[in-house]
Structure formats: structure tokens, C-alpha cells
Scaffold this motif. Structure first.
Motif, PDB file in Angstrom:
ATOM      1  N   ILE A 131       0.790  -1.353   0.097  1.00 58.70           N
ATOM      2  CA  ILE A 131      -0.053   0.058   0.047  1.00 58.70           C
ATOM      3  C   ILE A 131       0.923   1.208   0.053  1.00 58.70           C
ATOM      4  O   ILE A 131       0.532   2.170  -0.586  1.00 58.70           O
ATOM      5  N   GLY A 132       1.935   1.370   0.715  1.00 59.90           N
ATOM      6  CA  GLY A 132       2.791   2.422   0.984  1.00 59.90           C
ATOM      7  C   GLY A 132       2.247   3.537   1.907  1.00 59.90           C
ATOM      8  O   GLY A 132       1.630   2.829   2.966  1.00 59.90           O
ATOM      9  N   THR A 175      -6.673  -0.452  -7.389  1.00 60.44           N
ATOM     10  CA  THR A 175      -5.459  -0.062  -7.950  1.00 60.44           C
ATOM     11  C   THR A 175      -4.955  -1.019  -9.263  1.00 60.44           C
ATOM     12  O   THR A 175      -5.174  -2.260  -8.755  1.00 60.44           O
ATOM     13  N   LYS A 176      -4.591  -0.734 -10.256  1.00 65.14           N
ATOM     14  CA  LYS A 176      -4.137  -1.436 -11.415  1.00 65.14           C
ATOM     15  C   LYS A 176      -2.785  -2.172 -11.359  1.00 65.14           C
ATOM     16  O   LYS A 176      -1.800  -1.878 -12.149  1.00 65.14           O
ATOM     17  N   MET A 216     -11.084   4.327 -15.902  1.00 72.09           N
ATOM     18  CA  MET A 216      -9.757   4.090 -16.211  1.00 72.09           C
ATOM     19  C   MET A 216      -8.913   3.843 -15.066  1.00 72.09           C
ATOM     20  O   MET A 216      -7.773   3.226 -15.021  1.00 72.09           O
ATOM     21  N   SER A 217      -9.133   4.856 -13.983  1.00 77.84           N
ATOM     22  CA  SER A 217      -8.302   4.948 -12.679  1.00 77.84           C
ATOM     23  C   SER A 217      -8.968   5.350 -11.708  1.00 77.84           C
ATOM     24  O   SER A 217      -9.711   6.212 -11.557  1.00 77.84           O
ATOM     25  N   GLY A 218      -9.096   4.541 -10.621  1.00 75.53           N
ATOM     26  CA  GLY A 218     -10.075   4.742  -9.485  1.00 75.53           C
ATOM     27  C   GLY A 218      -8.943   5.122  -8.288  1.00 75.53           C
ATOM     28  O   GLY A 218      -8.028   5.995  -8.178  1.00 75.53           O
ATOM     29  N   PHE A 219      -9.024   4.246  -7.037  1.00 77.10           N
ATOM     30  CA  PHE A 219      -8.156   4.433  -6.074  1.00 77.10           C
ATOM     31  C   PHE A 219      -6.757   3.910  -6.454  1.00 77.10           C
ATOM     32  O   PHE A 219      -6.419   2.878  -7.360  1.00 77.10           O
ATOM     33  N   ARG A 220      -5.758   4.718  -6.227  1.00 76.91           N
ATOM     34  CA  ARG A 220      -4.285   4.602  -6.078  1.00 76.91           C
ATOM     35  C   ARG A 220      -3.610   4.376  -5.040  1.00 76.91           C
ATOM     36  O   ARG A 220      -3.710   5.327  -4.086  1.00 76.91           O
ATOM     37  N   ASN A 225       0.855   5.200  -6.909  1.00 77.14           N
ATOM     38  CA  ASN A 225       0.886   6.670  -7.413  1.00 77.14           C
ATOM     39  C   ASN A 225       2.356   7.337  -7.163  1.00 77.14           C
ATOM     40  O   ASN A 225       2.416   7.876  -8.280  1.00 77.14           O
ATOM     41  N   GLN A 226       3.214   6.921  -6.346  1.00 79.88           N
ATOM     42  CA  GLN A 226       4.526   7.445  -6.279  1.00 79.88           C
ATOM     43  C   GLN A 226       5.227   7.189  -7.643  1.00 79.88           C
ATOM     44  O   GLN A 226       6.289   8.077  -8.201  1.00 79.88           O
ATOM     45  N   GLN A 227       4.958   5.925  -8.141  1.00 85.06           N
ATOM     46  CA  GLN A 227       5.684   5.692  -9.434  1.00 85.06           C
ATOM     47  C   GLN A 227       5.586   6.737 -10.548  1.00 85.06           C
ATOM     48  O   GLN A 227       6.360   6.758 -11.351  1.00 85.06           O
TER      49      GLN A 227
END
Length: 317
Positions: A131-132, A175-176, A216-220, A225-227
Motif C-alpha cells: 500500500i505504501g 489499483t491497477k 480508467m483509474s480509481g483508487f491508487r 501513485n508514487q511511481q
């Protein structure tokens, strides 16, 4: 009230309890704890004498749109609502999950979801799922909108298809990454779902039929996200990390690209503008859902899309 059958009915009514509208959950039987769960975001009101009736003091289980099919609750709130244990067994308090109630008033069952508490994240993980760390774990959040999430929805192969609103399921917002890792963990704000459903209804009202919206993108997760953080990339404090943002496009033909919403024979940002106009009308009607709307052009890897969020402040780009 005597519990007789194995059926559960969810009945909605308007009452005046402590000056607010409430929802009455009436039980006509026992529920099975092996069903998926989600719980409401409100404190319970004073309960009536009958132990089989519990009142929840929130405007409506189904939201402003009338299209919500789930409510989320912190695990530490569950013990304050005895009916949850009565409906679903002690596991509703002891274990995060998705618990459904069949309702004759809705096309889909309604789900209550208990979340894993934020404190269960250790060293940036829950179990094997990475998760980070949120920015506010390193420094104080500038605003409450950037505070750490209250908890995580546990998503499994068995519950990922649970409808959270009329058009969206749990899996739409995952998250993808980490495709082979289960369970996965999700932060999702009911206000985002409500806003998305209101925008869909507004588009339909103005002659733009919507049968399917792709996320296309929901929760990150913060680690994902940091990437992409950097010049021209993702924001360090992206709203996607807080569960109230999504990148979406209308995709009725399910070809993976935005549809021609303005009927000009082309697909470009003018079609996104049709969605933004619907967002503007929704926010004027429901200022409690105000937030961001960003227009993104097509690239070689995706078509044009709309970023939409419910951050609490108006933002456009």
C-alpha cells in the motif's frame, strides 16, 4: 418482533428522530454471515424499544442520486450498532467483509461494508498487499481532506463484483497493479459514487444516453501513485489516494475508448466537455459534492477522459 424466516427486508422510511431523517432497517429473519458486507457512514440514532429495529441517522442509504448500493463503516463503529451483529453474526464486528441485504425495493441487493482499520497497515502493507504511506503519515495534513483514510475495504475474488452503486462495482476502483495478490485493499468514498451516478443521470436527462462508464483509474495506493510522480505526471497528493477521485469515460459500446457524445463524428476533448458540463450542473445542484473536473486528451495508449473528484473545493483544469 419475532424472527421467523431466512429473508431480510430493507425498508426505507422518513422519520423525525433528533431532528433528522432516518432509515429504518427492519428485520424479518436472520441473515447469513457468509454474504459480503458494507456499512453506513453515520452515527446511529436512538433505537426504539424493539431490539429488531435499528435507526441510522443519515440522509438516505441510497444517497442523493438514489443509486448507491452499498455503505461503508469503520470497524470501530460496528459494535455501536447491535443490529449488525443480529443480522450478520459476530463476524460483522470481528472481521471486515461485505454483508448483503436483499431488498424488494431495489433491483440489486444492498451491501454494508466493514473496513479494516488504518492501523492494520504495517510497514506499508496489509499482509502481502503493498500500500505504501500517505503524505500525512510523515507530516501533518494541511487540510482534513488530506488526512489518512479511516480504513480499507478488503476486496477478494469472491466479493469484487459487489455493486457499490447502480453502475459500478468494487473491482472498478481497484489499483491497477499486484494482479495476483489477494486480498486487495481499497479506499472508496461514497460521495464519489453519488457524484458519478448524478452525472450519469444528468447526461441521460439532457439526451446523452449512458449505459456504461469505464473507470480508467480509481483508487491508487500511495506506493503505486508514487511511481508516476514528477513533472507532467501524478501529483504527490493525488486525490486518487483518498478514494474520492476517478478517471472515467462513457463507453456504451465497450470498445475501451470514449464515445462520441456530441455526435460530431469525432472523439476528442469536446466529448469530455459534454461530461464537464454535466458535472457543473450537478455541483450547482449539490454543492456538498463540489470538487475537481479535469479534461485529458487522447494519447497513443488511451482515449480522452474526464478526471472527477469530490475533494470539497472547486478545481478545473
Amino acid at each position: 418482533m419475532t424472527l421467523k424466516s431466512s429473508s431480510v427486508r430493507l425498508v426505507r422510511r422518513t422519520s423525525a428522530v433528533v431532528g433528522v431523517a432516518v432509515i429504518s432497517v427492519l428485520v424479518a429473519g436472520s441473515a447469513r454471515a457468509d454474504h459480503a458486507t458494507r456499512l453506513p457512514l453515520a452515527d446511529s440514532a436512538s433505537a426504539p424499544d424493539s431490539p429488531a429495529v435499528e435507526l441510522f441517522s443519515f440522509d438516505s442509504l441510497t444517497g442523493l442520486s438514489g443509486k448507491l448500493r452499498a455503505r461503508f463503516i469503520r470497524s470501530d463503529f460496528a459494535p455501536k450498532v447491535p443490529l449488525l451483529a443480529e443480522l450478520f453474526g459476530d463476524s460483522v464486528v470481528a472481521r471486515a467483509g461485505v454483508y448483503t441485504v436483499d431488498s424488494a425495493r431495489a433491483a440489486q441487493p444492498f451491501a454494508f461494508i466493514t473496513m479494516r482499520p488504518f492501523t492494520e497497515k504495517k510497514n506499508g502493507r496489509i499482509g502481502a498487499y503493498r500500500i505504501g504511506n500517505w503524505p500525512s503519515e510523515r507530516r501533518s495534513a494541511a487540510r482534513t481532506a488530506y488526512a489518512n483514510p479511516e480504513g480499507f475495504i478488503e476486496v477478494t475474488p469472491e466479493n469484487q463484483d459487489t455493486y457499490v452503486s447502480e453502475h459500478f462495482r468494487l473491482r472498478d476502483f481497484l489499483t491497477k497493479d499486484q494482479h495476483a495478490v489477494w486480498p486487495k485493499y481499497l479506499v472508496l468514498d461514497a460521495r464519489l459514487l453519488d457524484k458519478l451516478e448524478l452525472v450519469i443521470a444528468e447526461l441521460s436527462r439532457t439526451g446523452v444516453p449512458v449505459r456504461h462508464v469505464s473507470v480508467m483509474s480509481g483508487f491508487r495506493t500511495p506506493q503505486y501513485n508514487q511511481q508516476g510522480v514528477g513533472a507532467g505526471g501524478r501529483a504527490q497528493t493525488s486525490r486518487h489516494q483518498y478514494g474520492d477521485a476517478a478517471d472515467v469515460f462513457v463507453d456504451n459500446d465497450r470498445d475501451g475508448r470514449m464515445d462520441d457524445l456530441n455526435n460530431d463524428g469525432r472523439v476528442n476533448t469536446l466529448d469530455v466537455a459534454v461530461m464537464v458540463a454535466a458535472v457543473e450542473r450537478v455541483e450547482r445542484a449539490h454543492p456538498e459534492l463540489v470538487g475537481g473536473a479535469g479534461t485529458y486528451k487522447a494519447t497513443s495508449s488511451h482515449g480522452p477522459f474526464l478526471h472527477i473528484d469530490a475533494r470539497g473545493q472547486r478545481a478545473r483544469w
